[in-house]
Scaffold this motif. Structure first.
Motif, mmCIF file in Angstrom:
data_model
loop_
_atom_site.group_PDB
_atom_site.id
_atom_site.type_symbol
_atom_site.label_atom_id
_atom_site.label_comp_id
_atom_site.label_asym_id
_atom_site.label_seq_id
_atom_site.Cartn_x
_atom_site.Cartn_y
_atom_site.Cartn_z
ATOM 1 N N PHE A 1 32.631 36.727 36.241
ATOM 2 C CA PHE A 1 33.046 37.031 37.461
ATOM 3 C C PHE A 1 31.936 38.028 38.390
ATOM 4 C CE2 PHE A 1 34.680 40.506 40.408
ATOM 5 C CZ PHE A 1 35.417 39.903 40.942
ATOM 6 N N GLU B 1 30.118 36.384 42.081
ATOM 7 C CA GLU B 1 30.067 37.049 43.109
ATOM 8 C C GLU B 1 29.174 38.081 42.949
ATOM 9 O OE1 GLU B 1 32.298 36.834 45.447
ATOM 10 O OE2 GLU B 1 33.515 35.376 44.576
ATOM 11 N N ARG C 1 46.575 49.281 39.236
ATOM 12 C CA ARG C 1 47.085 48.057 39.411
ATOM 13 C C ARG C 1 48.350 47.799 38.967
ATOM 14 N NH1 ARG C 1 44.396 42.840 36.114
ATOM 15 N NH2 ARG C 1 45.889 41.254 36.975
ATOM 16 N N SER D 1 45.248 45.698 44.202
ATOM 17 C CA SER D 1 45.492 44.334 43.859
ATOM 18 C C SER D 1 44.661 43.831 42.786
ATOM 19 C CB SER D 1 45.034 43.357 45.011
ATOM 20 O OG SER D 1 43.497 43.631 45.644
ATOM 21 N N ARG D 2 44.772 42.731 42.283
ATOM 22 C CA ARG D 2 43.959 42.356 41.272
ATOM 23 C C ARG D 2 42.539 42.070 41.687
ATOM 24 N NH1 ARG D 2 44.464 36.325 39.615
ATOM 25 N NH2 ARG D 2 43.888 36.257 41.526
ATOM 26 N N GLU D 3 42.316 41.704 42.822
ATOM 27 C CA GLU D 3 40.818 41.603 43.266
ATOM 28 C C GLU D 3 40.042 42.911 43.459
ATOM 29 O OE1 GLU D 3 43.471 40.118 44.715
ATOM 30 O OE2 GLU D 3 43.453 37.996 44.048
ATOM 31 N N VAL D 4 40.883 43.598 43.893
ATOM 32 C CA VAL D 4 40.417 45.116 44.214
ATOM 33 C C VAL D 4 40.041 45.903 42.827
ATOM 34 C CG1 VAL D 4 40.719 47.336 44.897
ATOM 35 C CG2 VAL D 4 41.392 45.405 46.242
ATOM 36 N N LEU E 1 39.057 44.167 39.898
ATOM 37 C CA LEU E 1 38.070 43.545 39.473
ATOM 38 C C LEU E 1 36.973 43.949 40.208
ATOM 39 C CD1 LEU E 1 39.237 39.899 38.754
ATOM 40 C CD2 LEU E 1 38.727 41.581 36.947
ATOM 41 N N LEU E 2 36.974 44.319 41.511
ATOM 42 C CA LEU E 2 35.689 44.630 42.121
ATOM 43 C C LEU E 2 35.372 46.222 41.556
ATOM 44 C CD1 LEU E 2 36.375 43.541 45.749
ATOM 45 C CD2 LEU E 2 34.768 42.769 44.314
#
Length: 678
Positions: free
Chosen positions: A572, A576, A633, A639-642, A644-645
């Motif tokens: 990941f 990114e 989460r 969210s899932r994206e936040v 992981l960030l």
């Protein structure tokens, strides 16, 4: 037309098959249903014959079932009146008859439940996904209840089998005389049976009706797959059930925590293999980082990455490894407190209290500003800002390990300020965890209830402040009256045996941890205060305890940093990388600038030069953001994206921390202290 036929079939089966219906009525209903299905005046075909035969078979089975039930009732009464049977034989036969009765009734109920399910499906709209989902949920609940009933019946059959064995043994004992050894073994067997009945908790029966308990389908994976390939006997498989793994429909994996038979010792071999693997791989990874000039902790994180889900995926007991790693944090903070005497704490307590509070407020303000510009919900902005405002206490403790504590006579020590602010951030972590449920409710609340939520948050803050006051008052009492006699007693008892000393210090640490946890303050603060209280007994005491506890801390710290690596996902980060590098540098620079600004306002003029070192130590993101992020989460705050960030930014900031720390040390610390500080 097809739906009408199916409905008529359901009407046919459900109406005439009751006990009050006679054959003539059943045949009339059958003819009427076939007319509805085929149309008026339709020719009688094989379908009519099949429906008639099916209905006759079902009606006959129900009549036969009623006859059998009456016979079973008579048989139970006969067994109870039979004086020639022993109590064990009566219990076995009656139990067997009752199980068979229950099986007949459940089989009949299953037939009519299936018919009612067909009726609900025919009455529903096949285009309505919500209705289909509800029907599926109802069927799933029915299957779960059926599975539970079948499981209970199987357990009852096992109990009946046990009663049968008891009855046979009693008959054998009555027919022959026993030797002395056989009599002893028989007494032992009865005592063992009583012991098993006493320690068995019946957790399944006690909790199945508790509110909030759900029945779910799980897969049980046996640990020893080779034994099943070798056609292991049923008994061997049952003996090995305690070492199996359960997997639910959400792909969560579970292991045994407490077996039914507590007399047999068991071990979680998955967990043992995981710890052994981490220990072996941490050595070359730590050597590699030492060779290239990085702290060894990054080698341990790399070890976790290699063994975790993003690498070889060989760690099975991830939760257990993380739990053991938490003890590494506890002992690390204990040793930090051991080097952080109360005198130094009193010297910097104002800075330690004001600095983190100002930084957190500024981070939340900037977060809300950016959230407004990027159209992010306020609750999400507050959470992300608070999460990023925390810094890693174990990491900075490693940076400060062995460093010279004093700089100039009369000046404030940068290590004291840094550790004091980090401990205060740990207190803020406990406060934020306590406030998180209110934050979750605020995310779904209307503006009319915002005032109530703000009031609730203020009440929580007041409770935390009261708890902190109680903790520090307790520490004052312990320091004045208890810690001195306690350590002298330990020292006297441990002469020639360090085991008592280690156990006594560990027990005191866990006691302080428990007290702060019960008062809704972070457990980490309790460990830190335990070390600070013991350090008040003098330098010799500190050195003696540090020599005993440091090896334990080092091993558990390896597990802790390896558990961090389990949540690092290199793929990941690579995908990114540009975005993550930009975000990480932005967070690090913002935290550094805010720390410099705050310290410039609260530090004395003679100690302004340490603000660069302290700011460099605070510029990374705490590993506890993993814990907060996972909770947020699950609660739907982010969210899932936040999530992981946050994980990726935290990891990259921890990797950048050594370089920033070395740069600050080179700039601000005199040359004789650089070697020990870095």
């Amino acid at each position: 037309m097809k739906a009408t036929g199916l409905i008529s079939l359901w009407t046919l089966v459900s109406l005439p098959c009751g006990p009050l219906a006679n054959p003539a009525e059943r045949e009339d209903v059958v003819k009427h249903a076939i007319k509805l299905h085929r149309g008026k005046g339709a020719v009688i075909t094989q379908r009519k014959q099949w429906v008639l035969e099916s209905c006759r078979k079902l009606s006959g089975l129900l009549r036969q079932k009623n006859v059998v039930l009456n016979k079973l009732k008579n048989a139970i009464r006969a067994v109870e009146r039979d004086a020639g049977l022993s109590d064990e034989e009566k219990l076995f036969q009656v139990h067997t008859f009752e199980i068979f009765q229950k099986e007949l009734n459940e089989s009949e109920n299953s037939v009519f439940q299936a018919i009612h399910g067909l009726q609900r499906a025919l009455q529903g709209d096949y285009k309505d996904v919500v209705n289909m989902k509800e029907s599926s949920r109802q069927r799933l609940e029915a299957l779960r209840e059926a599975a539970i009933k079948e499981e209970m019946e199987y357990v009852e059959l096992l109990a009946a089998e046990k009663h049968q064995v008891e009855a046979l043994k009693n008959m054998q004992h009555q027919n022959k005389s026993l030797s002395m050894l056989d009599e002893i073994l028989e007494d032992v067997r009865k005592a063992a049976d009583r012991l098993e009945e006493e320690i068995e908790e019946h957790a399944f029966d006690d909790n199945k009706s508790v509110r909030g308990v759900n029945f779910e389908a799980v897969l049980r994976v046996e640990e020893d797959e080779a034994s099943s390939k070798r056609n292991a006997s049923k008994r061997e498989v049952e003996d090995d059930l305690g070492l199996s793994m359960l997997i639910d429909s959400q792909n969560n994996q579970y292991i045994l925590t407490k077996p039914r038979d507590s007399t047999i010792p068991r071990a979680d071999h998955h967990f043992i293999k995981d710890i052994v693997t981490i220990g072996m791989l941490s050595l070359p990874c730590g050597w590699l980082c030492t060779t290239i000039g990085l702290p060894t902790m990054f080698g341990y994180i790399i070890c976790g990455v290699l063994l975790g889900p993003s690498g070889l995926n060989s760690i099975k007991s991830i939760v257990q490894v993380e739990t053991l790693g938490e003890f590494g944090v506890f002992f690390t903070l204990f040793l930090v407190g051991l080097e952080f005497s109360p005198e130094r704490l009193r010297k910097v307590w104002k800075i330690s209290l004001q600095g983190p509070c100002y930084m957190t407020v500024l981070m939340i303000a900037f977060g809300l500003l950016w959230g407004h510009l990027l159209q992010i919900r306020p609750t999400q902005s507050v959470f992300i800002s608070t999460c990023l405002s925390l810094s890693s206490t174990p990491l900075v403790s490693r940076f400060l390990a062995g460093s010279v504590r004093g700089d100039k006579e009369g000046d404030i020590d940068y290590s004291s300020v840094l550790l004091g602010m980090l401990v205060m951030q740990d207190v803020q972590l406990g406060l934020f965890i306590a406030v998180m449920p209110t934050l979750i409710q605020a995310g779904v609340s209307t503006y009319s209830s915002i005032f109530k939520e703000i009031l609730r948050i203020l009440i929580l803050i007041g409770q935390i402040l009261f708890s902190l006051a109680a903790v520090f008052l307790l520490c004052l009492v312990i320091k004045t009256y208890l810690i001195g006699p306690y350590y002298r007693k330990l020292h006297t008892e441990s002469k020639g045996n360090k085991e008592i000393l280690i156990l006594g210090i560990t027990a005191f640490t866990f006691l302080m941890l428990t007290i702060t946890e019960l008062l809704d303050v972070s457990m980490e603060l309790g460990c830190f205060l335990a070390g600070a209280l013991i350090s008040s007994q003098g330098h010799m005491v500190t050195e003696e305890i540090m020599c005993c506890i440091e090896p334990i801390r080092d091993f558990l710290a390896i597990i802790f940093f390896a558990s961090i690596g389990l949540h690092v996902f290199p793929t990941f980060v690579i995908y990114e990388l540009t975005v993550l590098l930009f975000l990480t540098l932005s967070v690090v620079i913002m935290k550094f600038v805010l720390a410099v600004l705050v310290l410039s306002l609260i530090l004395p003029k003679t100690s302004q030069y340490i603000k660069w070192i302290v700011s460099a130590g605070l510029a990374q993101v705490s590993e506890f953001s993993f814990v907060l992020g996972s909770r947020a989460r699950r609660a739907g705050i982010i969210s899932r994206e936040v999530y992981l960030l946050i994980l990726s930014v935290t990891t990259l900031s921890l990797l950048l921390a050594p370089a920033l720390w070395r740069a600050a040390i080179m700039k601000c610390v005199p040359r004789p202290e650089r070697r020990s500080s870095t």
